[in-house]
Write a protein that holds these residues in place. Sequence first.
Motif, PDB file in Angstrom:
ATOM      1  N   CYS A 174       0.831  -1.209   0.000  1.00  0.00           N
ATOM      2  CA  CYS A 174       0.000   0.000   0.000  1.00  0.00           C
ATOM      3  C   CYS A 174       0.862   1.254   0.000  1.00  0.00           C
ATOM      4  O   CYS A 174       0.512   2.252  -0.622  1.00  0.00           O
ATOM      5  N   GLY A 231       0.710   3.961  -3.064  1.00  0.00           N
ATOM      6  CA  GLY A 231       0.362   5.326  -2.695  1.00  0.00           C
ATOM      7  C   GLY A 231       1.461   6.346  -2.893  1.00  0.00           C
ATOM      8  O   GLY A 231       1.230   7.540  -2.728  1.00  0.00           O
ATOM      9  N   ARG A 267       3.104   8.835  -4.659  1.00  0.00           N
ATOM     10  CA  ARG A 267       2.828   9.647  -5.850  1.00  0.00           C
ATOM     11  C   ARG A 267       4.094  10.241  -6.464  1.00  0.00           C
ATOM     12  O   ARG A 267       4.040  10.849  -7.521  1.00  0.00           O
ATOM     13  N   SER A 271       3.815   5.497 -10.345  1.00  0.00           N
ATOM     14  CA  SER A 271       2.517   5.924  -9.811  1.00  0.00           C
ATOM     15  C   SER A 271       1.451   6.186 -10.881  1.00  0.00           C
ATOM     16  O   SER A 271       0.283   5.881 -10.643  1.00  0.00           O
ATOM     17  N   ALA A 322      -2.900   4.852 -11.378  1.00  0.00           N
ATOM     18  CA  ALA A 322      -3.965   5.845 -11.552  1.00  0.00           C
ATOM     19  C   ALA A 322      -4.894   5.477 -12.708  1.00  0.00           C
ATOM     20  O   ALA A 322      -6.032   5.930 -12.751  1.00  0.00           O
ATOM     21  N   ASP A 353     -10.514   1.035  -9.678  1.00  0.00           N
ATOM     22  CA  ASP A 353      -9.482   1.857  -9.050  1.00  0.00           C
ATOM     23  C   ASP A 353      -8.623   1.014  -8.120  1.00  0.00           C
ATOM     24  O   ASP A 353      -9.126   0.189  -7.365  1.00  0.00           O
ATOM     25  N   LYS A 391      -6.687   0.832  -4.970  1.00  0.00           N
ATOM     26  CA  LYS A 391      -6.549   1.523  -3.691  1.00  0.00           C
ATOM     27  C   LYS A 391      -6.456   0.485  -2.587  1.00  0.00           C
ATOM     28  O   LYS A 391      -6.757  -0.685  -2.789  1.00  0.00           O
ATOM     29  N   CYS A 392      -6.045   0.911  -1.436  1.00  0.00           N
ATOM     30  CA  CYS A 392      -5.895   0.003  -0.306  1.00  0.00           C
ATOM     31  C   CYS A 392      -7.076   0.129   0.636  1.00  0.00           C
ATOM     32  O   CYS A 392      -7.589   1.228   0.816  1.00  0.00           O
ATOM     33  N   ILE A 445      -6.410  -3.606  -0.968  1.00  0.00           N
ATOM     34  CA  ILE A 445      -6.534  -4.062  -2.350  1.00  0.00           C
ATOM     35  C   ILE A 445      -7.627  -5.118  -2.428  1.00  0.00           C
ATOM     36  O   ILE A 445      -7.612  -6.098  -1.699  1.00  0.00           O
ATOM     37  N   TYR A 495      -7.424  -6.605 -12.025  1.00  0.00           N
ATOM     38  CA  TYR A 495      -7.333  -5.207 -12.416  1.00  0.00           C
ATOM     39  C   TYR A 495      -6.870  -5.135 -13.860  1.00  0.00           C
ATOM     40  O   TYR A 495      -6.024  -5.916 -14.289  1.00  0.00           O
TER      41      TYR A 495
END
Length: 128
Positions: free
Chosen positions: A41, A45, A47, A52, A56, A61, A63-64, A66, A71
């Motif tokens: 994570c 995250g 950026r 990164s 996006a 999406d 995100k954590c 997961i 995906y």
Amino acid sequence: MQSRNTVTHSKKHLASIRMDQCVINKPCKHFYTVRFSAGCCNLIGDRNAFWSPIFADSEPDFKCPIDAVTYTIRNASIDYKRFLRLFNALDPNMLQPAIWNNKLQAYDENRKEFACVDIKIKHVLPEE
């Protein structure tokens, strides 16, 4: 209430990115392997990392925590200037046109792989 299947995360998760450089008319060679122990994570995250922009552009999406789903990431980009700044010091030959085959693998605290991403990057010189 419906529960989600998620991959639990702890600071014990490990990840690595193996990078192979394939220069035109030469055999591919292993360039470098980066190993991370900060937890997946934290990597997703970050950026400021060259990877990164890839996360996006994922569907769904990324995100954590997961979600344990497939995906899809199509036509994603990376910050190539950051990539070059990071690795050019290791080998100035990396600036030549090449195909970069990269494999991101993530492991849980039992060292069982729970994620694998193959990333192919084509580096060409700009036309003058």
